[in-house]
Design a protein around this motif. Structure first.
Motif, PDB file in Angstrom:
ATOM      1  N   GLU A  97       0.840  -1.203   0.000  1.00  0.00           N
ATOM      2  CA  GLU A  97       0.000   0.000   0.000  1.00  0.00           C
ATOM      3  C   GLU A  97       0.874   1.252   0.000  1.00  0.00           C
ATOM      4  OE1 GLU A  97      -2.577   0.071   3.352  1.00  0.00           O
ATOM      5  OE2 GLU A  97      -3.419   2.019   2.865  1.00  0.00           O
ATOM      6  N   LEU A 108       2.457   1.493  -3.448  1.00  0.00           N
ATOM      7  CA  LEU A 108       1.511   1.764  -4.529  1.00  0.00           C
ATOM      8  C   LEU A 108       0.851   3.131  -4.383  1.00  0.00           C
ATOM      9  CD1 LEU A 108      -0.029  -1.772  -4.950  1.00  0.00           C
ATOM     10  CD2 LEU A 108       1.477  -0.578  -6.515  1.00  0.00           C
ATOM     11  N   ARG A 149       0.590  -0.695 -10.470  1.00  0.00           N
ATOM     12  CA  ARG A 149       0.408  -2.089 -10.065  1.00  0.00           C
ATOM     13  C   ARG A 149       1.297  -3.028 -10.854  1.00  0.00           C
ATOM     14  NH1 ARG A 149      -4.769  -3.367  -7.662  1.00  0.00           N
ATOM     15  NH2 ARG A 149      -5.432  -1.475  -6.624  1.00  0.00           N
ATOM     16  N   ARG A 185      -3.824  -6.079 -11.625  1.00  0.00           N
ATOM     17  CA  ARG A 185      -4.166  -4.702 -11.950  1.00  0.00           C
ATOM     18  C   ARG A 185      -5.646  -4.423 -11.702  1.00  0.00           C
ATOM     19  NH1 ARG A 185      -4.277  -1.282 -16.878  1.00  0.00           N
ATOM     20  NH2 ARG A 185      -4.985  -3.073 -18.027  1.00  0.00           N
ATOM     21  N   ARG A 186      -6.442  -5.476 -11.802  1.00  0.00           N
ATOM     22  CA  ARG A 186      -7.895  -5.268 -11.735  1.00  0.00           C
ATOM     23  C   ARG A 186      -8.464  -5.409 -10.343  1.00  0.00           C
ATOM     24  NH1 ARG A 186     -10.264  -5.944 -16.820  1.00  0.00           N
ATOM     25  NH2 ARG A 186     -12.233  -6.543 -15.876  1.00  0.00           N
ATOM     26  N   ARG A 187      -7.776  -6.152  -9.467  1.00  0.00           N
ATOM     27  CA  ARG A 187      -8.440  -6.438  -8.203  1.00  0.00           C
ATOM     28  C   ARG A 187      -8.104  -5.399  -7.132  1.00  0.00           C
ATOM     29  NH1 ARG A 187      -5.146  -8.579  -4.247  1.00  0.00           N
ATOM     30  NH2 ARG A 187      -3.302  -9.762  -4.906  1.00  0.00           N
ATOM     31  N   ASP A 188      -8.920  -5.390  -6.065  1.00  0.00           N
ATOM     32  CA  ASP A 188      -8.637  -4.538  -4.921  1.00  0.00           C
ATOM     33  C   ASP A 188      -7.378  -5.030  -4.233  1.00  0.00           C
ATOM     34  OD1 ASP A 188     -10.791  -2.925  -5.255  1.00  0.00           O
ATOM     35  OD2 ASP A 188     -12.031  -3.866  -3.710  1.00  0.00           O
ATOM     36  N   LEU A 189      -6.642  -4.099  -3.666  1.00  0.00           N
ATOM     37  CA  LEU A 189      -5.498  -4.479  -2.865  1.00  0.00           C
ATOM     38  C   LEU A 189      -6.017  -5.051  -1.535  1.00  0.00           C
ATOM     39  CD1 LEU A 189      -2.530  -4.031  -3.590  1.00  0.00           C
ATOM     40  CD2 LEU A 189      -2.526  -2.123  -1.993  1.00  0.00           C
ATOM     41  N   VAL A 242      -6.107  -5.133   2.141  1.00  0.00           N
ATOM     42  CA  VAL A 242      -5.666  -4.151   3.132  1.00  0.00           C
ATOM     43  C   VAL A 242      -6.262  -4.459   4.490  1.00  0.00           C
ATOM     44  CG1 VAL A 242      -5.217  -2.191   1.619  1.00  0.00           C
ATOM     45  CG2 VAL A 242      -7.541  -2.663   2.346  1.00  0.00           C
ATOM     46  N   GLY A 243      -5.552  -3.953   5.484  1.00  0.00           N
ATOM     47  CA  GLY A 243      -6.060  -3.973   6.863  1.00  0.00           C
ATOM     48  C   GLY A 243      -6.251  -5.322   7.443  1.00  0.00           C
TER      49      GLY A 243
END
Lengths: 532, 307
Positions: free
Chosen positions: A377, A380, A386, A525-529, A531-532
């Motif tokens: 995160e 990026l 990405r 490139r298409r998916r959510d990172l 996180v958390g």
């Protein structure tokens, strides 16, 4: 409050936390035993068949993954199980025990969870003790069930018991080796690396000893891998070699506790030093960042693979020695001494490829842990896209895997050269290893695809590697059908020097790998990172 | 005026079936310091990650510095700097290495300002990140962000690990950034911090913006607390429109007054003869409590019944 306060609670907690993990190991290993006994019984039903198999076990490759060869003269079902299965089981329990002990000792300290627990009513030795109690339980259950299965199949009960006990104690010994390694550095990863290296050396010690003389030489006796079989189960049972296990376990645990008592929580025996106040000009992009992060691991894997490859290569002398002293063997294996040596070294280069594949998977998974830890995160959110970030991670994975394959082939070649004075081995073995490069890279690509597009499926890659290793080691023996063997990655491509190199399948595999890597990048490139 | 630095309209974001953002609106004008206020789990970090193009909005329109944060991520990120709420660093890199690395990945940072910020935040750049406390990891990210020449700073609870001295340093840095004309989006659950720094505030609750505007605007919507000692009988004041919670003690009165009635109430107070007068503007705390008051009440209720 004693050092062991809270061990019971913690032990139950580990059993609860790892109930699935531990069950899978138990079912997989005991299941292998359960499957192997009847298969061996059916596949080798006559004396003639069994003795033919015994002769095969007396070859260098047979000894490498068989053992010192007790019971080969009268190859009964029990002796067969012990010779065919022991090394696979011990390697598996070693991996299991190393991962388990590091997970519950050093990894807990590294993550800071140990601090939370130790601030409660918990003795200083409780965590290590709980880890060791559970690893003992796990190994003894696996050993016990394996022994019970053998006795249940009608094999001699006393020998079955001794064998099961030996298996369990051997696994526990590897756990004890890990407990010592876990004291040395601050990092879980380095701890398991050291433990794998130590166990690898112990394995080599047995191989060298067993190849040197029938029944095992002095260096065999230095290795816990040897002691189960030195008890001569299903041949001429003697219990005392098994006593070496508790002795070494006690010594290792004692050492681990002594080392643990001398250091702070979270600290290693090798202290951390201050570093540079500014980044060197080399650390200027994501590729160099990924490389910097994996530097230690890549160097360790390279050195270990190279050294093991060289020592595998030098075994060529032992092979030739065996052929000289046993001309029948050469006749049986059909052909010249060179072909036998080539076959043996070809098998070795197969194992180099397995190591490279495992390293490749781990390397790509580092990208995933960067992501889940939140460091991706941070990167990026700077002017790094990405594709650039993940592409650089994959490049490190591909390059480090290729490096291992080259070093492995080169190492076997150099080892063979040093023992046979034939320099053509270097080229031959390099070709042999490189022919399998697409196989190792297939695991990199599969991991990349999982991490990039469907992170839920990441564990399938390990399952595929485990399956491929399993079928390589035991598939033919267990008479697995062709379609099941074909699911294994190893054996996908013809491997020199035994088989000639074929360009077409290698090109197809390379194209598929490339396509998978591109898809992986597109998916990431298409998916959510995460996180958390 | 130029287009807003951040402009999010009706943003939805689902995690599985959980709706993290529910039609969220957020606007930050260029050159302003905008507070983004809400309790833990209200969707502040999710919003910021959508703004950074790390997560993709399921619905709604998001513009950041005039671009699409998902498609133009790299180009936009050259113009912004981000400090996450929970900073994780590479354990084997020193703080100084991490700062330089993040700077280079953004496209350069100001060496002089880097040294100055290291000194102001009292950060030792030679320590490996694994030995840093949470506060020190946060300082690394702060130094990296503030030493850049980014026009937009996105700070997610940047002071949650800092001690009061360092908070003061941070406040100074943000005010300087504002003077330099930079835009700042500051998420926080610390009201005093937002009150001190921010021109505008957006209060978020369960993924929805429930209140937003300048602090001034919002204060108009609420009440000031007034305490006065008068010559006459203050009892009459209690019944005036816009007066709440009046408490009378002899010639002294304390009350909350709706801000749009403040003028008339004050006239009546002076008519009674003022001997002393204290008036406090509504604190953000009260604004906040108004939106989360029912949660707090429910919490207290639970505690009451449990006890």
């Amino acid at each position: 409050m004693s050092a062991l306060t809270g061990t019971g609670t913690l032990t139950r907690f580990i059993l609860r936390r790892d109930r699935i993990r531990m069950s899978v190991w138990t079912v997989a290993l005991v299941g292998t035993v359960a499957m192997t006994i009847p298969t061996l019984d059916e596949a080798f039903s006559t004396d003639a068949q069994r003795q033919a198999r015994a002769a095969l076990m007396d070859t260098p490759t047979g000894i490498l993954f068989g053992g010192p060869g007790y019971g080969l003269d009268d190859y009964t079902l029990g002796a067969m199980v012990v010779n065919e299965l022991t090394m696979s089981l011990l390697i598996a329990t070693a991996i299991m025990s190393i991962l388990h002990v590091v997970r519950h000792t050093r990894a807990e300290e590294e993550s800071g969870r140990a601090e939370l627990l130790r601030a409660g009513v918990l003795g200083s030795g409780a965590q290590m003790t709980a880890a060791l109690v559970t690893v003992a339980l796990l190994n003894l259950v696996i050993g016990g069930l394996s022994g019970a299965l053998m006795a249940g199949y009608g094999l001699d009960a006393t020998d079955s018991l001794a064998y099961g006990l030996g298996l369990g104690l051997a696994g526990l010994t590897f756990g004890a080796v890990t407990a010592v390694c876990a004291q040395l550095t601050e990092h879980g990863r380095a701890a398991s690396g050291t433990a794998f290296l130590a166990v690898g050396l112990l394995f080599m010690a047995r191989v060298v000893g067993d190849l040197a003389e029938r029944g095992g030489g002095p260096s065999s006796w230095a290795s816990p891998f040897a002691w189960v079989q030195q008890a001569r189960v299903f041949d001429d049972l003697r219990w005392w070699p098994l006593a070496l296990y508790p002795l070494s376990i006690l010594a290792l645990f004692g050492t681990a506790y002594a080392l643990a008592g001398r250091r702070d929580l979270g600290a290693g025996l090798i202290p951390a030093r201050p570093g540079p106040a500014a980044a060197s000009p080399l650390l200027n992009g994501v590729f160099s960042l990924h490389l910097h992060q994996q530097r230690g691991s890549i160097i360790a894997w390279s050195v270990a693979t190279f050294l093991f490859a060289i020592s595998f290569g030098t075994l060529a002398t032992e092979v030739e020695g065996m052929l000289d002293s046993n001309p029948d063997l050469m006749a049986m294996l059909g052909g010249a001494a060179e072909d036998v040596t080539a076959g043996f070294l070809g098998v070795m280069s197969g194992y180099v490829v397995m190591a490279a594949a495992a390293q490749g998977i781990l390397s790509v998974l580092r990208a995933r842990s960067e992501e889940s830890a939140g460091r991706a995160e941070l990167v990026l959110a700077t002017a790094v896209g990405r594709v650039r970030w993940y592409g650089a991670a994959l490049a490190v994975g591909v390059l480090s895997t290729s490096l291992l394959v080259v070093l492995g082939g080169l190492g076997i070649g150099i080892g063979a050269l040093s023992s046979t004075d034939d320099s053509s081995w270097i080229g031959t073995m390099l070709e042999s290893a490189l022919s399998q490069l697409p196989v190792a890279l297939a695991f990199v690509a599969a991991t990349a695809l999982a991490v990039g597009a469907v992170p839920r499926l990441m564990s399938l890659v390990w399952a595929w590697l485990g399956y491929s290793v399993f079928t390589t080691m035991l598939g033919a023996l267990l008479g697995m059908p062709d379609w099941a063997l074909n699911l294994s990655a190893f054996g996908m491509l013809p491997q020199p020097p035994v088989e000639p190199f074929e360009a077409a399948p290698a090109a197809v595999a390379s194209a598929a790998i490339l396509a998978a890597l591109v898809l992986a990048l597109a998916g990431f490139r298409r998916r959510d990172l995460a996180v958390g | 005026m130029s287009s807003p630095a951040v402009d999010a309209r009706g943003v939805d974001k689902y995690f599985g079936r959980f709706k993290a953002l529910d039609g969220l609106d957020l606007t930050v004008e260029t050159g302003q310091v905008a507070g983004f206020l809400g309790p833990n789990g209200s969707g502040k970090s999710t919003t910021i990650r959508v703004l950074l193009g790390l997560l993709r909005a399921d619905a709604g329109a998001v513009r950041l510095l005039g671009g699409d944060p998902w498609k133009d991520a790299v180009a936009l990120h050259r113009r912004l700097a981000y400090v996450p709420g929970d900073v994780t660093l590479w354990p084997n890199l020193t703080g100084g290495q991490a700062i330089d690395l993040l700077g280079r990945l953004r496209g350069g940072l100001d060496r002089g300002r880097r040294e100055e910020l290291l000194a102001r935040f009292e950060l030792d750049p030679t320590k490996k990140a694994r030995t840093y406390s949470k506060g020190n990891r946060q300082k690394v990210a702060l130094v990296a962000a503030l030493a850049s020449d980014a026009e937009l700073l996105i700070l997610d609870e940047p002071t949650s690990g800092l001690d009061p001295l360092m908070e003061a340093v941070f406040t100074g840095c943000v005010l300087e950034a504002k003077e330099q004309g930079r835009t700042v989006l500051l998420s926080s659950h610390i009201l005093s911090e937002v009150e001190k720094l921010c021109d505008t505030v957006t209060i978020i609750r369960q993924g929805k913006a429930v209140e937003s505007g300048t602090l001034e605007d919002m204060r108009h919507l609420t009440r000031s607390s007034v305490r006065a000692t008068v010559t006459g009988d203050p009892a009459a004041l209690a019944s005036l429109p816009g007066v709440h919670n009046a408490e009378i003690d002899g010639d002294r009165i304390s009350m909350d007054v709706d801000n749009d009635h403040l003028d008339t109430v004050m006239r009546s107070v002076t008519d009674l003869g003022v001997r002393s007068l204290v008036s406090n503007p509504p604190s953000l705390e009260e604004l906040f409590m108004r939106h989360y008051g029912d949660e707090l009440a429910a919490l207290n209720g639970n505690r009451g019944s449990a006890a």
